[in-house]
Design a protein around this motif. Structure first.
Motif, PDB file in Angstrom:
ATOM      1  N   VAL A  95     105.835  -1.683 -32.465  1.00 16.43           N
ATOM      2  CA  VAL A  95     106.859  -2.000 -31.468  1.00 16.43           C
ATOM      3  C   VAL A  95     106.217  -2.903 -30.420  1.00 16.43           C
ATOM      4  O   VAL A  95     105.146  -2.575 -29.899  1.00 16.43           O
ATOM      5  CB  VAL A  95     107.408  -0.721 -30.808  1.00 16.43           C
ATOM      6  N   SER A  96     106.861  -4.014 -30.123  1.00 15.23           N
ATOM      7  CA  SER A  96     106.276  -4.970 -29.184  1.00 15.23           C
ATOM      8  C   SER A  96     107.313  -5.445 -28.172  1.00 15.23           C
ATOM      9  O   SER A  96     108.256  -6.163 -28.512  1.00 15.23           O
ATOM     10  CB  SER A  96     105.709  -6.178 -29.944  1.00 15.23           C
ATOM     11  N   GLY A  97     107.132  -4.989 -26.925  1.00 19.69           N
ATOM     12  CA  GLY A  97     107.951  -5.504 -25.836  1.00 19.69           C
ATOM     13  C   GLY A  97     107.358  -6.816 -25.346  1.00 19.69           C
ATOM     14  O   GLY A  97     106.149  -6.892 -25.075  1.00 19.69           O
ATOM     15  N   GLU A  98     108.180  -7.850 -25.237  1.00 18.51           N
ATOM     16  CA  GLU A  98     107.648  -9.185 -24.952  1.00 18.51           C
ATOM     17  C   GLU A  98     108.468  -9.895 -23.872  1.00 18.51           C
ATOM     18  O   GLU A  98     109.661  -9.615 -23.680  1.00 18.51           O
ATOM     19  CB  GLU A  98     107.640 -10.027 -26.232  1.00 18.51           C
ATOM     20  N   ILE A  99     107.799 -10.829 -23.203  1.00 20.51           N
ATOM     21  CA  ILE A  99     108.446 -11.671 -22.196  1.00 20.51           C
ATOM     22  C   ILE A  99     108.374 -13.122 -22.676  1.00 20.51           C
ATOM     23  O   ILE A  99     107.296 -13.597 -23.043  1.00 20.51           O
ATOM     24  CB  ILE A  99     107.751 -11.546 -20.828  1.00 20.51           C
ATOM     25  N   PHE A 100     109.507 -13.803 -22.697  1.00 24.52           N
ATOM     26  CA  PHE A 100     109.563 -15.215 -23.073  1.00 24.52           C
ATOM     27  C   PHE A 100     109.878 -16.037 -21.826  1.00 24.52           C
ATOM     28  O   PHE A 100     110.724 -15.656 -21.010  1.00 24.52           O
ATOM     29  CB  PHE A 100     110.645 -15.463 -24.117  1.00 24.52           C
ATOM     30  N   TYR A 101     109.196 -17.180 -21.748  1.00 22.31           N
ATOM     31  CA  TYR A 101     109.412 -18.008 -20.561  1.00 22.31           C
ATOM     32  C   TYR A 101     109.071 -19.455 -20.874  1.00 22.31           C
ATOM     33  O   TYR A 101     108.029 -19.739 -21.468  1.00 22.31           O
ATOM     34  CB  TYR A 101     108.525 -17.498 -19.412  1.00 22.31           C
ATOM     35  N   GLN A 102     109.959 -20.361 -20.509  1.00 23.79           N
ATOM     36  CA  GLN A 102     109.705 -21.802 -20.628  1.00 23.79           C
ATOM     37  C   GLN A 102     109.234 -22.299 -19.275  1.00 23.79           C
ATOM     38  O   GLN A 102     109.918 -22.125 -18.265  1.00 23.79           O
ATOM     39  CB  GLN A 102     110.980 -22.546 -21.026  1.00 23.79           C
ATOM     40  N   ALA A 103     108.048 -22.923 -19.254  1.00 18.85           N
ATOM     41  CA  ALA A 103     107.512 -23.404 -17.981  1.00 18.85           C
ATOM     42  C   ALA A 103     106.494 -24.506 -18.235  1.00 18.85           C
ATOM     43  O   ALA A 103     105.891 -24.568 -19.309  1.00 18.85           O
ATOM     44  CB  ALA A 103     106.865 -22.255 -17.210  1.00 18.85           C
ATOM     45  N   PRO A 104     106.276 -25.372 -17.249  1.00 16.42           N
ATOM     46  CA  PRO A 104     105.238 -26.393 -17.399  1.00 16.42           C
ATOM     47  C   PRO A 104     103.848 -25.795 -17.194  1.00 16.42           C
ATOM     48  O   PRO A 104     103.640 -24.995 -16.286  1.00 16.42           O
ATOM     49  CB  PRO A 104     105.580 -27.415 -16.304  1.00 16.42           C
ATOM     50  N   LEU A 105     102.924 -26.208 -18.053  1.00 14.57           N
ATOM     51  CA  LEU A 105     101.523 -25.840 -17.905  1.00 14.57           C
ATOM     52  C   LEU A 105     100.710 -27.109 -17.704  1.00 14.57           C
ATOM     53  O   LEU A 105     101.053 -28.161 -18.228  1.00 14.57           O
ATOM     54  CB  LEU A 105     101.014 -25.092 -19.141  1.00 14.57           C
ATOM     55  N   VAL A 210     112.465  -6.525 -27.239  1.00 18.11           N
ATOM     56  CA  VAL A 210     111.574  -5.571 -27.912  1.00 18.11           C
ATOM     57  C   VAL A 210     111.739  -5.804 -29.408  1.00 18.11           C
ATOM     58  O   VAL A 210     112.857  -5.718 -29.931  1.00 18.11           O
ATOM     59  CB  VAL A 210     111.908  -4.108 -27.567  1.00 18.11           C
ATOM     60  N   THR A 211     110.639  -6.124 -30.074  1.00 16.94           N
ATOM     61  CA  THR A 211     110.687  -6.369 -31.517  1.00 16.94           C
ATOM     62  C   THR A 211     110.045  -5.195 -32.233  1.00 16.94           C
ATOM     63  O   THR A 211     108.946  -4.760 -31.871  1.00 16.94           O
ATOM     64  CB  THR A 211     109.936  -7.662 -31.886  1.00 16.94           C
ATOM     65  N   VAL A 212     110.745  -4.691 -33.239  1.00 19.13           N
ATOM     66  CA  VAL A 212     110.227  -3.553 -34.022  1.00 19.13           C
ATOM     67  C   VAL A 212     110.111  -3.978 -35.478  1.00 19.13           C
ATOM     68  O   VAL A 212     110.878  -4.807 -35.964  1.00 19.13           O
ATOM     69  CB  VAL A 212     111.129  -2.306 -33.897  1.00 19.13           C
ATOM     70  N   ARG A 213     109.131  -3.404 -36.148  1.00 15.49           N
ATOM     71  CA  ARG A 213     108.944  -3.679 -37.583  1.00 15.49           C
ATOM     72  C   ARG A 213     109.286  -2.420 -38.370  1.00 15.49           C
ATOM     73  O   ARG A 213     108.729  -1.354 -38.111  1.00 15.49           O
ATOM     74  CB  ARG A 213     107.515  -4.127 -37.881  1.00 15.49           C
ATOM     75  N   MET A 214     110.194  -2.566 -39.326  1.00  9.82           N
ATOM     76  CA  MET A 214     110.677  -1.414 -40.080  1.00  9.82           C
ATOM     77  C   MET A 214     109.789  -1.135 -41.290  1.00  9.82           C
ATOM     78  O   MET A 214     109.201  -2.044 -41.875  1.00  9.82           O
ATOM     79  CB  MET A 214     112.117  -1.655 -40.537  1.00  9.82           C
TER      80      MET A 214
END
Length: 382
Positions: A95-105, A210-214
């Motif tokens: 189980v993986s809780g994740e944050i996605f964000y588009q931003a300049p680096l 949150v992505t889960v693998r079955m």
């Protein structure tokens, strides 16, 4: 039938016309090869990015964009303990809780570009099984891990994002701790942050998904969980279905690629037709002379087709050579990742078919017009 050598010799009677025909055919075939390779590359990377074993939990109403989604932090532990049959590795649920964000680096060299950032913990590797660390280590606080194609997305050289270099998010400096690959997926273009760091930098107190693998669980089991936990306001979607929807979202870009290629190709085809009309019109008397010594119109027509096919297939060969050196393996960035152009069998087939059609269908009108006049009037033509 006329000997094949007759058609071959006629190609070099007018070098300027031959060069124009070969160049026009090469341009048309190259454009169609590029269009097919672009569409195939985008479809391939999107279809390969989603796993049939993964389910993404997003905020209800945000199923179209994972970046706009907001999921409570508690959802990660809730789904891990509530849904049976999830994949486990050494007793740890995938189980993986994740944050996605588009931003300049910004790189150390001062180059600033838009990037897709993903805040993760080590559990992400249990879910995203295609990810393989090839250099360095997983990022800790103050560090990031870059995808193998992230430098293409950033528009910098590979050395600028090597392990040990720095990337800047606003005023914060982050050391690159590792490089990973995820072949033929959008993940290879991402930059992975420690999740807590990205939460602080973006001032977020929630997850994006949150992505889960079955394992033995079914999609319906995860969906039932979202229905039972109305307080979390979650929606479940298969990972492969999510990327299929993204493929539909990019459909207008694919259509515009085809339209642009078709318009330029049409211009080249009409230019080629004008060249052939002029060339064949100057040979009406020659065709009549050949008829008068016994060759049929069918034999002359076949010879003209042979001559044209030789020129267009030469142009097709030139197009393939140019495509091999300039297009094959070229990484093309787009909004959520990078895909690679490949001269696949289907791309090669389209190029060959195009070359043959240019030499046959494109030659029919001028060839018919050249052979249409009656023998007496054709012999008197100048």
């Amino acid at each position: 039938m006329l000997p094949f050598s007759y058609a071959l010799r006629n190609l070099f009677r007018d070098p300027a016309r031959l060069l124009q025909t070969v160049g026009g055919a090469a341009l048309v075939v190259l454009l169609l090869i590029a269009a097919v390779a672009l569409n195939e590359g985008m479809d391939s990377v999107l279809s390969n990015s989603g796993s049939t074993k993964n389910v993404i939990l997003m905020g209800k109403g945000s199923e179209e964009s994972i970046e706009r989604s907001e999921v409570p932090l508690s959802a990660e532990s809730s789904v891990a303990t509530s849904v049976r049959g999830l994949k486990e590795v050494l007793g740890v649920s995938a189980v993986s809780g994740e944050i996605f964000y588009q931003a300049p680096l910004r790189t150390s060299a001062g180059k600033e570009s838009q990037a897709l950032l993903r805040g993760v913990l080590e559990g992400a590797l249990l879910v995203h099984r295609s990810v393989q660390l090839i250099d360095g280590r997983f990022p800790q606080s103050g560090e990031v891990m870059v995808g193998h194609l992230a430098h293409r997305k950033l528009g910098v050289s590979e050395d600028d994002v090597a392990v040990g270099k720095s990337l800047f998010f606003g005023d914060s400096e982050l050391k690159i701790s590792g490089t990973f690959i995820a072949p033929a997926t959008v993940l290879e273009s991402e930059i992975w942050f420690d999740r807590n760091d990205l939460a602080v930098l973006t001032q977020r107190d929630s997850l994006s998904s949150v992505t889960v693998r079955m394992d033995t669980a079914e999609f319906e089991d995860v969906e039932v969980f979202t229905l039972q936990r109305n307080d979390l306001e979650l929606a479940a979607i298969r990972e492969d279905s999510y990327y299929d929807k993204l493929s539909t979202f990019y459909q207008p870009i694919k259509v515009m690629t085809w339209v642009t290629a078709a318009l330029v190709a049409a211009g080249a085809v009409f230019g080629g037709l004008n060249t052939l009309y002029a060339a064949f019109a100057a040979r009406i008397q020659e065709m009549a002379t050949l008829q008068s010594i016994g060759f049929t119109r069918k034999a002359l027509f076949v010879s003209l087709i042979q001559e044209s096919i030789l020129a267009t297939l030469t142009g097709t060969l030139v197009a393939f050579i140019v495509a091999y050196f300039l297009l094959d393996g070229l990484a093309v960035p787009f909004s959520i990742g990078t895909f690679t152009l490949t001269l696949s069998p289907s791309v090669i087939a389209v190029g060959l078919i195009t070359g043959v059609l240019l030499g046959t269908v494109g030659t029919l009108p001028p060839a018919i017009r050249c052979l249409a006049p009656s023998l007496p009037s054709a012999l008197r033509s100048s």
